[in-house]
Design an enzyme around this catalytic site. Structure first.
Site, PDB file in Angstrom:
ATOM      1  N   SER A  64       0.832  -1.198   0.000  1.00 40.92           N
ATOM      2  CA  SER A  64       0.000   0.000   0.000  1.00 40.92           C
ATOM      3  C   SER A  64       0.877   1.262   0.000  1.00 40.92           C
ATOM      4  O   SER A  64       1.701   1.417  -0.888  1.00 40.92           O
ATOM      5  CB  SER A  64      -0.962  -0.048   1.183  1.00 40.92           C
ATOM      6  OG  SER A  64      -2.021   0.842   0.995  1.00 40.92           O
ATOM      7  N   ASP A  99      -9.045  -4.375  -5.833  1.00 42.92           N
ATOM      8  CA  ASP A  99      -8.554  -3.601  -4.687  1.00 42.92           C
ATOM      9  C   ASP A  99      -9.340  -2.298  -4.551  1.00 42.92           C
ATOM     10  O   ASP A  99      -9.362  -1.483  -5.468  1.00 42.92           O
ATOM     11  CB  ASP A  99      -7.071  -3.295  -4.873  1.00 42.92           C
ATOM     12  CG  ASP A  99      -6.386  -2.847  -3.598  1.00 42.92           C
ATOM     13  OD1 ASP A  99      -6.963  -2.012  -2.879  1.00 42.92           O
ATOM     14  OD2 ASP A  99      -5.274  -3.335  -3.327  1.00 42.92           O
ATOM     15  N   HIS A 110      -7.670  -5.661  -0.416  1.00 43.63           N
ATOM     16  CA  HIS A 110      -6.529  -4.756  -0.493  1.00 43.63           C
ATOM     17  C   HIS A 110      -5.239  -5.563  -0.466  1.00 43.63           C
ATOM     18  O   HIS A 110      -4.858  -6.120   0.562  1.00 43.63           O
ATOM     19  CB  HIS A 110      -6.587  -3.790   0.690  1.00 43.63           C
ATOM     20  CG  HIS A 110      -5.578  -2.683   0.629  1.00 43.63           C
ATOM     21  ND1 HIS A 110      -5.281  -2.001  -0.526  1.00 43.63           N
ATOM     22  CD2 HIS A 110      -4.794  -2.133   1.597  1.00 43.63           C
ATOM     23  CE1 HIS A 110      -4.375  -1.067  -0.265  1.00 43.63           C
ATOM     24  NE2 HIS A 110      -4.063  -1.140   1.016  1.00 43.63           N
TER      25      HIS A 110
END
Length: 514
Positions: A227, A453, A483
């Site tokens: 991320s 995602d 995610h």
């Protein structure tokens, strides 16, 4: 209301808790010799501090080895490397394989920005057992986070009120209140962390990682970024391309976007995840308790949120489940397909007049523990984002953009549009419109995108590959939900990632896993 970049990684740092209840510039630069030569004093880890999320000391690894912690000294300001220093908290698990096969240290950043790597890595230690055969697993609290000169803003009681506010104002009075509350929060950050705020940019954290590489004894940095960690990794590769060893970016941030574009992309991404959730619920053989069709499921959720705007539900006494808290909780649950059962249960409960589960999900997003104490993830997240992001938005600008955000998502559009006010009256100017991740001369970087995602939409992976430059980014696609990809336990993804990190051979560019 979390900022868009915050939403990028919150689930990564809270999945285990829920399921078990946790100076810009280019070139290689130079470090102060005394800092690069420092020796770390590794000891058994204490319990995480409250700023890291609290809880118990990490349990021993499956083979009985203990997690070890240390503190690395780094310059407070990288423009003055011989000046004041701060401590960067580190954690490691020593490699489990034979010393002759050890490659080095594999450094993890789990995202946020604002997530504590010291408290997160042990929660996922079992997932990285294969990588531990040849690497010491290492993570850290980036500067401004947890025990690394953690940013402090409001008190726990003030944060309870901050997260109860209406983040989707409907009239002038509500807009004024939201803006005043934002300014009050940001003023508290300046009052309590004035010395730290100018030094928490992603470029500063990237320079810390290069110092870390030296102190850990590695010629190159071996890195696994998730991320926001992909943005940090990209910035590192830009600053130190010749120091990149083997690196993996999973759940990829689009480095070409402004904060506004990122928010708009997330509106589309969370709407897609909600669509997939509704489709999944109604397509099962058993009756979906939330509705007979996907549209009916979404309509009921929309009605719930509208009703909560007028009249909140009982939540975790004495706090109530507000419209904002419920939207926040729904977003948290959409990070992982593993959370969908909790979202179904939470919505059922809310339809019967009880908001506890949705409030729990919201609390997880915000870093609140059951005892009412908060980690510093929100303070750190806002501080890092506002130091990085140059744009500053007004209420008039957000109002102008609302139709575009509502087109992207009727449910999350307002929520994410108004989050653009987060840096109003911030004490430190933002560095740039978006990060520079161009890295000519870097070793290959495996870039993993997930088609489902919600927080870092799939298109960002291709944008990262293009921005890194020719011959650097190697794209891998995972056709899945949630995610990130590696944490889904998909065998194809894990084989590709492990294969590259353990042998140095990346998969063919364009590989698709499903």
């Amino acid at each position: 209301m979390p900022t868009p970049a915050r939403l990028r990684a919150a689930a990564v740092t809270t999945v285990a808790v829920l399921l078990s209840s946790l100076v810009a510039g280019c070139g290689d630069g130079s470090h102060d010799e005394s800092l690069s030569a420092q020796k770390l004093s590794w000891k058994d880890c204490p319990a995480p501090s409250q700023s890291e999320g609290g809880g118990s000391a990490p349990s021993p690894l499956p083979d009985g080895d203990q997690w070890q912690c240390a503190t690395m000294r780094a310059p407070l300001g990288w423009d003055d490397p011989k000046g004041d220093t701060i401590g960067i908290a580190l954690i490691r698990a020593r490699a489990s394989g034979a010393a002759s096969g050890r490659i080095g240290s594999l450094v993890f950043n789990f995202g946020g920005p604002g997530g504590s790597g010291v408290s997160t890595l042990p929660a996922f230690g079992d997932e990285y057992a294969a990588l531990r055969t040849r690497y010491d697993l290492v993570s850290f609290d980036p500067r401004g986070v947890g025990r690394s000169a953690g940013v402090r803003c409001e008190t726990d009681r003030q944060l309870d009120a901050y997260f109860q506010q209406d983040n989707t104002p409907d009239d002038a009075a509500e807009r004024t209140t939201l803006l005043d509350n934002t300014k009050d929060f940001n003023a508290a950050c300046e009052k309590n962390s004035e010395k730290t705020l100018p030094h928490v940019r992603t470029t500063d954290a990237a320079r810390d990682m290069d110092l870390m590489r030296q102190v850990l004894g590695d010629d190159r940095l071996y890195y696994f970024g998730i991320s926001y960690g992909t943005e940090l990794g990209g910035v590192y590769a830009h600053l130190f391309p010749k120091h990149v060893g083997r690196a993996v970016f999973d759940a990829v941030v689009d480095p070409t976007q402004t904060s506004e574009q990122s928010s708009l992309g997330q509106a589309r991404g969370f709407q897609l995840a909600l669509d997939n959730f509704a489709e999944d619920c109604t397509s099962k053989t058993a009756d979906c308790p939330l509705g007979d069709t996907p549209q009916q499921v979404k309509d009921r959720i929309a009605k719930l949120l509208k009703d909560l705007d007028a009249k909140p539900l009982p939540g975790s006494f004495p706090r109530e489940l507000t419209q904002s808290a419920a939207t926040n909780g729904i977003a948290q649950a959409l990070y992982s397909k593993d959370f969908w059962e909790y979202l179904t249960e939470g919505l059922e409960q809310a339809y019967s007049g009880d908001g506890k589960i949705l409030m729990l999900l919201s609390d997880l997003m915000n870093g609140r523990t059951e005892n009412g104490e908060y980690s510093n993830i929100t303070a750190a997240n806002i501080a890092i984002n506002c130091a990085d992001d140059k744009p500053r938005y007004s209420t008039a600008y957000v109002q102008k953009k609302l139709p575009e955000f509502r087109t992207a998502s009727s449910l999350f559009g307002d929520f994410l549009a108004w989050s653009m006010l987060s840096c109003t009256d911030w004490a430190v100017p933002g560095a740039a419109d978006h990060p520079d991740v161009s890295a000519p001369g870097s070793a290959p970087i495996l870039v993993v995108g997930n088609t489902g995602d919600p927080a870092t939409p799939y298109e960002g992976a291709r944008k990262m590959v293009d921005a890194l430059g020719k011959g650097v980014g190697v794209e891998l696609t995972y056709k899945g939900q949630g995610h990130g990809a590696y944490g889904s336990k998909n065998k194809c993804v894990q084989a590709a990632v492990n294969g590259y990190l353990l042998t140095g051979k990346p998969p063919a560019a364009g590989t698709v896993c499903s």
